[in-house]
Write an enzyme that holds these catalytic residues in place. Structure first.
Site, PDB file in Angstrom:
ATOM      1  N   ASP A  57      -3.217   5.856   8.082  1.00  0.00           N
ATOM      2  CA  ASP A  57      -3.966   6.277   6.899  1.00  0.00           C
ATOM      3  C   ASP A  57      -4.383   5.099   6.025  1.00  0.00           C
ATOM      4  O   ASP A  57      -5.001   5.278   4.982  1.00  0.00           O
ATOM      5  CB  ASP A  57      -3.131   7.261   6.079  1.00  0.00           C
ATOM      6  CG  ASP A  57      -3.969   8.045   5.077  1.00  0.00           C
ATOM      7  OD1 ASP A  57      -5.190   8.191   5.302  1.00  0.00           O
ATOM      8  OD2 ASP A  57      -3.408   8.493   4.071  1.00  0.00           O
ATOM      9  N   ILE A  95       6.638   1.958  -5.573  1.00  0.00           N
ATOM     10  CA  ILE A  95       7.160   0.645  -5.195  1.00  0.00           C
ATOM     11  C   ILE A  95       8.659   0.763  -4.960  1.00  0.00           C
ATOM     12  O   ILE A  95       9.331   1.598  -5.577  1.00  0.00           O
ATOM     13  CB  ILE A  95       6.887  -0.413  -6.295  1.00  0.00           C
ATOM     14  CG1 ILE A  95       7.296  -1.809  -5.824  1.00  0.00           C
ATOM     15  CG2 ILE A  95       7.557  -0.040  -7.606  1.00  0.00           C
ATOM     16  CD1 ILE A  95       6.825  -2.936  -6.734  1.00  0.00           C
ATOM     17  N   ILE A  97      11.770  -2.251  -4.335  1.00  0.00           N
ATOM     18  CA  ILE A  97      12.310  -3.564  -3.988  1.00  0.00           C
ATOM     19  C   ILE A  97      13.654  -3.235  -3.346  1.00  0.00           C
ATOM     20  O   ILE A  97      14.653  -3.020  -4.020  1.00  0.00           O
ATOM     21  CB  ILE A  97      12.449  -4.496  -5.215  1.00  0.00           C
ATOM     22  CG1 ILE A  97      11.098  -4.686  -5.895  1.00  0.00           C
ATOM     23  CG2 ILE A  97      13.059  -5.837  -4.795  1.00  0.00           C
ATOM     24  CD1 ILE A  97      10.005  -5.301  -5.031  1.00  0.00           C
ATOM     25  N   GLN A 103      16.395  -8.222  -6.764  1.00  0.00           N
ATOM     26  CA  GLN A 103      15.977  -7.503  -7.961  1.00  0.00           C
ATOM     27  C   GLN A 103      16.289  -8.344  -9.194  1.00  0.00           C
ATOM     28  O   GLN A 103      17.086  -9.268  -9.150  1.00  0.00           O
ATOM     29  CB  GLN A 103      16.683  -6.152  -8.023  1.00  0.00           C
ATOM     30  CG  GLN A 103      16.218  -5.222  -6.919  1.00  0.00           C
ATOM     31  CD  GLN A 103      16.958  -3.897  -6.902  1.00  0.00           C
ATOM     32  OE1 GLN A 103      17.897  -3.673  -7.648  1.00  0.00           O
ATOM     33  NE2 GLN A 103      16.513  -3.007  -6.036  1.00  0.00           N
ATOM     34  N   TYR A 143       6.954  -0.202 -16.013  1.00  0.00           N
ATOM     35  CA  TYR A 143       5.749   0.627 -16.115  1.00  0.00           C
ATOM     36  C   TYR A 143       5.211   0.662 -17.542  1.00  0.00           C
ATOM     37  O   TYR A 143       4.000   0.555 -17.761  1.00  0.00           O
ATOM     38  CB  TYR A 143       6.026   2.040 -15.618  1.00  0.00           C
ATOM     39  CG  TYR A 143       6.537   2.096 -14.190  1.00  0.00           C
ATOM     40  CD1 TYR A 143       6.112   1.165 -13.235  1.00  0.00           C
ATOM     41  CD2 TYR A 143       7.440   3.053 -13.792  1.00  0.00           C
ATOM     42  CE1 TYR A 143       6.586   1.213 -11.937  1.00  0.00           C
ATOM     43  CE2 TYR A 143       7.913   3.112 -12.488  1.00  0.00           C
ATOM     44  CZ  TYR A 143       7.479   2.180 -11.562  1.00  0.00           C
ATOM     45  OH  TYR A 143       7.937   2.229 -10.278  1.00  0.00           O
TER      46      TYR A 143
END
Length: 178
Positions: A57, A95, A97, A103, A143
């Site tokens: 896709d 997302i 990680i 991190q 975010y």
């Protein structure tokens, strides 16, 4: 092959050889509890099927990237724009990680920014949406820093670390991106 380079990380196309690391992360309870998605152990055959669907896709309704640490080229996670709605110019962002030792180094924030820039500038999207477990403070901080705003709450829509959790729906419009 699309390669997007920042100061901490590089986004590149997914490779079949990434499958082993992905399988490891998806079967790590710590990683699995911090993201939305499949909640059960994943077999190699299941992961191969997931990869086949993702790669099949790519460029249609999805843009998926492997995230590499720029310091040594090690694969540390994945970033996706999925469910791309071309007429509405919108997509879902996700997302992970998965390499927990990588991190808190700014890689997740930069990979998020690079993916969003790709979505707005290359794909000409106007809106990017995401969903995050309410208790994932690290992700919510990233975010919000990018300009995402909370648009809704899905009460007890997830189960994390043995308890029900709300899912926060956040959105970002092109003109709001910082």
């Amino acid at each position: 092959m699309t390669i997007i380079v920042g100061s901490n990380c590089r986004l590149r196309a997914l490779l079949r050889s990434d499958l082993g690391r992905s399988l490891e992360w998806r079967n790590n309870p710590t990683t699995r509890n911090s993201v939305l998605g499949y909640r059960f152990p994943v077999t190699e055959k299941m992961e191969e099927g997931w990869y086949d669907r993702i790669l099949g896709d790519q460029g249609g309704k999805r843009a998926s990237f492997a995230v590499e640490d720029l310091s040594d080229g090690v694969l540390v996670g994945f970033a996706h724009l999925s469910d791309i709605d071309w007429p509405c110019r919108s997509a879902q962002f996700g997302i992970v990680i998965g390499d927990v030792t990588r991190q808190d180094r700014g890689i997740g924030m930069e990979a998020t920014k690079l993916t969003i820039v790709y979505g707005f500038e290359t794909l000409n999207l106007d809106r990017i949406e995401l969903r995050v477990i309410d208790g994932n403070a690290r992700a919510r901080h990233i975010y919000e820093k990018m300009g995402f705003v909370e648009e809704g709450r899905l009460r007890r829509a997830a189960f994390a670390e043995g308890v029900p959790a709300d899912v926060i729906v956040m959105g970002l419009l092109r003109e709001e991106f910082r």
